[in-house]
Motif scaffolding. Sequence first.
Motif, short mmCIF file in Angstrom:
data_model
loop_
_atom_site.label_atom_id
_atom_site.label_comp_id
_atom_site.label_asym_id
_atom_site.label_seq_id
_atom_site.Cartn_x
_atom_site.Cartn_y
_atom_site.Cartn_z
N GLY A 149 6.81 3.39 -3.31
CA GLY A 149 5.52 2.88 -3.80
C GLY A 149 5.62 2.02 -5.05
N GLY A 181 0.03 10.07 -6.80
CA GLY A 181 1.06 9.08 -7.12
C GLY A 181 0.62 7.64 -6.93
N ASP A 184 6.06 4.59 1.48
CA ASP A 184 7.44 5.06 1.58
C ASP A 184 8.09 4.68 2.91
OD1 ASP A 184 7.05 6.13 -0.90
OD2 ASP A 184 6.60 8.15 -0.18
N GLY A 199 1.70 11.15 -1.77
CA GLY A 199 2.69 10.98 -0.70
C GLY A 199 2.30 11.74 0.55
N GLU A 240 5.11 -2.10 -5.46
CA GLU A 240 4.14 -2.70 -6.40
C GLU A 240 4.84 -3.77 -7.25
OE1 GLU A 240 2.48 -0.12 -9.45
OE2 GLU A 240 0.97 -1.62 -9.92
O1 KG4 Z 1 1.37 12.63 -6.03
P1 KG4 Z 1 2.80 12.41 -5.77
O2 KG4 Z 1 3.75 12.43 -6.94
O3 KG4 Z 1 3.38 13.44 -4.74
C1 KG4 Z 1 2.65 14.01 -3.71
O4 KG4 Z 1 1.86 14.94 -3.98
O5 KG4 Z 1 2.84 13.52 -2.58
O6 KG4 Z 1 2.88 11.00 -5.02
C2 KG4 Z 1 4.08 10.42 -4.62
C3 KG4 Z 1 3.73 9.16 -3.88
C4 KG4 Z 1 4.92 8.51 -3.19
O7 KG4 Z 1 4.56 8.24 -1.85
C5 KG4 Z 1 5.12 7.21 -3.97
O8 KG4 Z 1 5.66 6.17 -3.20
C6 KG4 Z 1 3.72 6.91 -4.43
O9 KG4 Z 1 3.17 8.17 -4.75
N1 KG4 Z 1 3.66 6.03 -5.62
C7 KG4 Z 1 3.11 4.80 -5.62
C8 KG4 Z 1 3.29 4.29 -6.93
N2 KG4 Z 1 3.92 5.23 -7.68
C9 KG4 Z 1 4.14 6.31 -6.86
N3 KG4 Z 1 2.52 4.10 -4.63
C10 KG4 Z 1 2.07 2.86 -4.94
N4 KG4 Z 1 2.21 2.29 -6.16
C11 KG4 Z 1 2.80 2.95 -7.18
N5 KG4 Z 1 2.91 2.40 -8.37
#
Ligand code: KG4
Length: 348
Positions: free
Chosen positions: A190, A284, A177, A147, A194
Amino acid sequence: MHILGIETSCDETSAAIIEAHKGDNQVKLLSNIVSSSIPFHAKTGGIIPEIAAREQLKYILPVIDQTLKNVHISEIAAIAVTVGPGLIGSLLVGVETAKTLAWMWNKPIIPVNHLYGHIYANFISPLPAVARDNIIIFPALALIVSGGHTDLVFMKNCSTLQWVSGTRDDAAGEAFDKIGRLLGLPYPAGALIEKLAKTGNQKRFHFPRPLFYKDTLDFSFSGLKTAVLREVEELYKREGKPLSHQTICDLSCATQDAIIAVLVKKTLIAAKKYQVKSILLGGGVAANQTLVEQVKLSALRSALYAKIFFPQKFLCTDNAAMIAATAFFQNKEVPWKDITANPELYFD
Ligand code: KG4
Ligand code: ZN
């Protein structure tokens, strides 16, 4: 040895125990508890830092307590804690808790960069435990897509990391987001984009792929958000009513296609440039199945004989298991008095 990991950089409160032995090339996950304050932020379109930190204060001790109760071990060797990057209030909850425990238990602390954590999530053996037929071979290239960050990182071996490139503006997850918000979807969007993209018409919309043809390994996603905004405004002017479910699916499909096309292209160019034998995805956005499939397909098509690794879904998003795993490979113990939270921490 057993390492207790603590992660509180954003909205999650997480604690985990991993087991590993000197020389191992992967670690075993014994327990991983994640408590999230996401439901509090879903409607506001983003994290409210104060609410996140207040929730973390409530949950940090029960989460650590539960993690320790889940395992039957006589002692831990060290405490690993995320020191940055992240929200200062949230980071402080984890860091101060880790310091207190280190002082009480007389254990060393290993400060961990959250971004490294997303890479080392690939070094946690799969659950349920199955023999892994392919081990990460070096040199490797890691794509961190979360994110807050989008970075390519070269790994000479399992502990030497070198930053290659990153985003000039928004991160890939941030793009999902922010565009989700334009489409009226809850935060974080996200995973939902998907899902909706699966029933979207791929041909109806086409969004620009920022920096796609430019001779750079950098990323840029803010222009994509503007392009989607323009399309949404145009649709509203033309139709005079809120977007239909099908239109949201079609826009989701075009958004996902644009983001993934750029991620895959830059990753493949970097993988060739650095002649890597493995590509690791983390963060993520690496939970996105289409991204994983596209990286695999493009690697095959371009005759790049690199193995593709991606963490199990629950290890893509923020968790303490990846923080404990990083501590094992980057083992840099620091006296508890010298540990400070650093919201701006990046690559060395
Ligand atoms: O790594 P994370 O949990 O937190 C950070 O370190 O930022 O990532 C969260 C991000 C969010 O922007 C969310 O929308 C995205 O990961 N995300 C996805 C999916 N699952 C989570 N983006 C695209 N497809 C997904 N399946
Ligand atoms: Zn993260």
